[in-house]
Scaffold this motif. Structure first.
Motif, PDB file in Angstrom:
ATOM      1  N   LEU A  61    -104.745 -45.581 -62.707  1.00 35.86           N
ATOM      2  CA  LEU A  61    -105.058 -45.866 -61.307  1.00 35.86           C
ATOM      3  C   LEU A  61    -103.666 -46.081 -60.693  1.00 35.86           C
ATOM      4  O   LEU A  61    -103.253 -45.794 -59.467  1.00 35.86           O
ATOM      5  CB  LEU A  61    -105.613 -47.067 -61.136  1.00 35.86           C
ATOM      6  CG  LEU A  61    -107.236 -47.150 -61.187  1.00 35.86           C
ATOM      7  CD1 LEU A  61    -107.930 -48.565 -61.294  1.00 35.86           C
ATOM      8  CD2 LEU A  61    -107.745 -46.339 -59.947  1.00 35.86           C
ATOM      9  N   GLY A  62    -102.520 -46.761 -61.718  1.00 34.40           N
ATOM     10  CA  GLY A  62    -101.190 -46.684 -60.806  1.00 34.40           C
ATOM     11  C   GLY A  62    -100.869 -48.207 -61.291  1.00 34.40           C
ATOM     12  O   GLY A  62    -101.181 -49.030 -60.723  1.00 34.40           O
ATOM     13  N   LEU A  63     -99.809 -48.190 -62.041  1.00 42.90           N
ATOM     14  CA  LEU A  63     -99.236 -49.599 -62.304  1.00 42.90           C
ATOM     15  C   LEU A  63     -98.293 -49.799 -61.335  1.00 42.90           C
ATOM     16  O   LEU A  63     -97.558 -49.128 -60.689  1.00 42.90           O
ATOM     17  CB  LEU A  63     -98.636 -49.535 -63.822  1.00 42.90           C
ATOM     18  CG  LEU A  63     -99.564 -49.371 -64.980  1.00 42.90           C
ATOM     19  CD1 LEU A  63     -98.803 -49.195 -66.208  1.00 42.90           C
ATOM     20  CD2 LEU A  63    -100.674 -50.339 -65.020  1.00 42.90           C
ATOM     21  N   ALA A  64     -97.971 -51.244 -61.147  1.00 41.88           N
ATOM     22  CA  ALA A  64     -97.218 -51.879 -60.146  1.00 41.88           C
ATOM     23  C   ALA A  64     -95.878 -51.818 -60.793  1.00 41.88           C
ATOM     24  O   ALA A  64     -95.666 -51.788 -62.206  1.00 41.88           O
ATOM     25  CB  ALA A  64     -97.476 -53.182 -59.671  1.00 41.88           C
ATOM     26  N   GLU A  65     -94.669 -51.818 -60.118  1.00 41.07           N
ATOM     27  CA  GLU A  65     -93.569 -51.893 -60.669  1.00 41.07           C
ATOM     28  C   GLU A  65     -93.081 -52.905 -61.615  1.00 41.07           C
ATOM     29  O   GLU A  65     -93.626 -54.095 -61.211  1.00 41.07           O
ATOM     30  CB  GLU A  65     -92.370 -51.843 -59.329  1.00 41.07           C
ATOM     31  CG  GLU A  65     -90.814 -51.985 -59.854  1.00 41.07           C
ATOM     32  CD  GLU A  65     -90.037 -51.780 -58.867  1.00 41.07           C
ATOM     33  OE1 GLU A  65     -88.912 -51.859 -59.129  1.00 41.07           O
ATOM     34  OE2 GLU A  65     -90.343 -51.817 -57.646  1.00 41.07           O
ATOM     35  N   GLY A  66     -92.824 -52.777 -62.752  1.00 39.94           N
ATOM     36  CA  GLY A  66     -92.504 -53.900 -63.668  1.00 39.94           C
ATOM     37  C   GLY A  66     -93.783 -54.426 -64.347  1.00 39.94           C
ATOM     38  O   GLY A  66     -93.456 -55.223 -65.394  1.00 39.94           O
ATOM     39  N   ALA A  67     -94.816 -53.644 -64.276  1.00 37.94           N
ATOM     40  CA  ALA A  67     -96.288 -54.130 -65.143  1.00 37.94           C
ATOM     41  C   ALA A  67     -95.856 -53.653 -66.524  1.00 37.94           C
ATOM     42  O   ALA A  67     -95.413 -52.634 -66.889  1.00 37.94           O
ATOM     43  CB  ALA A  67     -97.221 -53.110 -64.477  1.00 37.94           C
ATOM     44  N   ASP A  68     -96.133 -54.498 -67.272  1.00 39.75           N
ATOM     45  CA  ASP A  68     -95.928 -54.274 -68.821  1.00 39.75           C
ATOM     46  C   ASP A  68     -96.878 -55.285 -69.605  1.00 39.75           C
ATOM     47  O   ASP A  68     -96.854 -56.626 -69.308  1.00 39.75           O
ATOM     48  CB  ASP A  68     -94.468 -54.482 -69.218  1.00 39.75           C
ATOM     49  CG  ASP A  68     -94.400 -53.998 -70.494  1.00 39.75           C
ATOM     50  OD1 ASP A  68     -94.727 -54.386 -71.472  1.00 39.75           O
ATOM     51  OD2 ASP A  68     -93.421 -52.927 -70.683  1.00 39.75           O
ATOM     52  N   ARG A  69     -97.462 -54.943 -70.504  1.00 41.68           N
ATOM     53  CA  ARG A  69     -98.112 -55.601 -71.385  1.00 41.68           C
ATOM     54  C   ARG A  69     -97.341 -56.856 -72.054  1.00 41.68           C
ATOM     55  O   ARG A  69     -98.028 -57.908 -72.568  1.00 41.68           O
ATOM     56  CB  ARG A  69     -99.051 -54.959 -72.428  1.00 41.68           C
ATOM     57  CG  ARG A  69    -100.278 -54.315 -71.918  1.00 41.68           C
ATOM     58  CD  ARG A  69    -101.024 -53.228 -72.925  1.00 41.68           C
ATOM     59  NE  ARG A  69    -100.154 -52.128 -72.838  1.00 41.68           N
ATOM     60  CZ  ARG A  69    -100.562 -51.289 -73.635  1.00 41.68           C
ATOM     61  NH1 ARG A  69    -101.976 -51.153 -74.316  1.00 41.68           N
ATOM     62  NH2 ARG A  69     -99.952 -49.814 -73.551  1.00 41.68           N
ATOM     63  N   SER A  70     -96.126 -56.494 -72.177  1.00 35.75           N
ATOM     64  CA  SER A  70     -95.367 -57.393 -73.160  1.00 35.75           C
ATOM     65  C   SER A  70     -94.982 -58.717 -72.207  1.00 35.75           C
ATOM     66  O   SER A  70     -94.546 -59.671 -72.552  1.00 35.75           O
ATOM     67  CB  SER A  70     -94.060 -56.979 -73.353  1.00 35.75           C
ATOM     68  OG  SER A  70     -93.325 -56.416 -72.141  1.00 35.75           O
ATOM     69  N   ARG A  71     -95.526 -58.855 -70.854  1.00 31.43           N
ATOM     70  CA  ARG A  71     -95.320 -60.037 -70.112  1.00 31.43           C
ATOM     71  C   ARG A  71     -96.529 -60.822 -70.079  1.00 31.43           C
ATOM     72  O   ARG A  71     -96.659 -61.782 -69.405  1.00 31.43           O
ATOM     73  CB  ARG A  71     -95.307 -59.574 -68.556  1.00 31.43           C
ATOM     74  CG  ARG A  71     -93.911 -58.704 -68.305  1.00 31.43           C
ATOM     75  CD  ARG A  71     -93.989 -58.061 -66.974  1.00 31.43           C
ATOM     76  NE  ARG A  71     -93.354 -59.047 -66.074  1.00 31.43           N
ATOM     77  CZ  ARG A  71     -93.223 -59.049 -64.528  1.00 31.43           C
ATOM     78  NH1 ARG A  71     -93.198 -57.794 -64.153  1.00 31.43           N
ATOM     79  NH2 ARG A  71     -93.097 -60.033 -64.010  1.00 31.43           N
TER      80      ARG A  71
END
Length: 312
Positions: A61-71
């Motif tokens: 669908l498209g990840l937002a800028e900076g999206a990361d599972r490590s967060r």
């Protein structure tokens, strides 16, 4: 003083089952830092499995800028989790006493002014905010399963909720990419769940009486009215059923059928036989597909529909 909705950076998700975990995945995909809390044994492992399973769909669908599972941070202490919150989404099981206690604990541990939202699927916030020291910041933000894919959130406050909190929560969910219904009045079950419940009860009646199988009921929706509903809801669907005369003609022509015994809105008794028939029917329909298989199939289908309608 609460932060502006656009200034939220850290979301706390209290409760990480199917709904809470879906929220975690969604907020991570939207670029937020997420602190998750759940007291159940094995909760962190189940949460990370859910997030990993949802991530391919969210990536498509498209990840937002900076999206990361490590967060994602899993914090076993509720007070430490809430201390970091710019916004809290509570998703505990549907147990009123539990929700009252949990919301009170969240309220006590969360910085002043931070909005606390509940994913409850049926309880009015008026009934849940009774033990909070500052109930004015508590609001319902009712999502739909899975929250990481289904856009809708119903927002409504309780009797002690501040008006600006309802507006703030609505703005925040919109900024986070959700489609929002801001309700002016509390209604048990909200709007969408009441409509779903009517269909669900009628389906159970038909299974219980032997009038239809689980497979027939599902096919009747997926290959019938369900194909219309992503485009037009039930009201506009019936508006078109009236032809050029629209809803007025439809009501004048078909209105008398409202008195026909087509539905039974009272719930059937959930006997062992009915329970087993529904469970066995679902197992037959699944045809060996696991829950993970079905989740992936559902997610692909929802994405295809959203894209076909230009909503993703």
């Amino acid at each position: 003083m609460r932060p502006d909705p656009s200034a939220v950076r850290t979301v706390v998700c209290a409760g990480t089952g199917v709904i809470g975990g879906g929220w975690v995945a969604y907020f991570l995909a939207r670029g937020y830092d997420v602190v998750a809390w759940d007291p159940a044994a094995g909760a962190e492992e189940r949460l990370r499995h859910l997030v990993d399973a949802a991530w391919p769909a969210l990536t498509e669908l498209g990840l937002a800028e900076g999206a990361d599972r490590s967060r994602l941070t899993f914090e076993p202490d509720l007070a430490r989790a809430c201390a970091r919150a710019d916004f809290v989404q509570e998703s505990a099981p549907e147990d009123l006493d539990l929700k009252r206690r949990l919301l009170a604990d969240i309220d006590a541990a969360t910085p002043a002014g931070v909005v606390v939202s509940s994913s409850t699927s049926g309880y009015p916030m008026t009934d849940m905010q009774t033990e909070c020291a500052t109930p004015g910041r508590t609001v319902v933000g009712h999502p739909f399963n899975p929250p990481y894919l289904i856009p809708l959130v119903e927002v409504v406050g309780g009797k002690l909720t501040d008006d600006d909190v309802v507006a703030w929560a609505s703005d925040f969910f919109r900024l986070a990419g959700k489609s929002v219904i801001t309700m002016e009045h509390e209604v048990p079950g909200f709007i969408a769940n009441r409509l779903q419940e009517a269909l669900w009860r009628e389906a159970l009646h038909m299974v219980a009486s032997g009038e239809a199988t689980v497979e027939q009921i599902d096919l009747s929706i997926t290959d019938g009215p369900g194909l219309r509903w992503p485009i037009h809801g039930p009201m506009m669907t019936f508006h078109l059923a009236g032809g050029q005369g629209g809803m007025a003609h439809m009501l004048d022509h078909f209105g008398p059928s409202l008195l026909a015994p087509w539905t039974r809105l009272t719930a059937p008794e959930l006997t062992t036989g009915l329970r087993d028939a529904v469970v066995e029917g679902c197992e037959r329909e699944a045809e060996g597909r696991t829950i993970d298989d079905l989740v992936a199939e559902r997610d692909r289908g929802v994405i295809a529909v959203l894209r076909a309608l230009g909503r993703a």
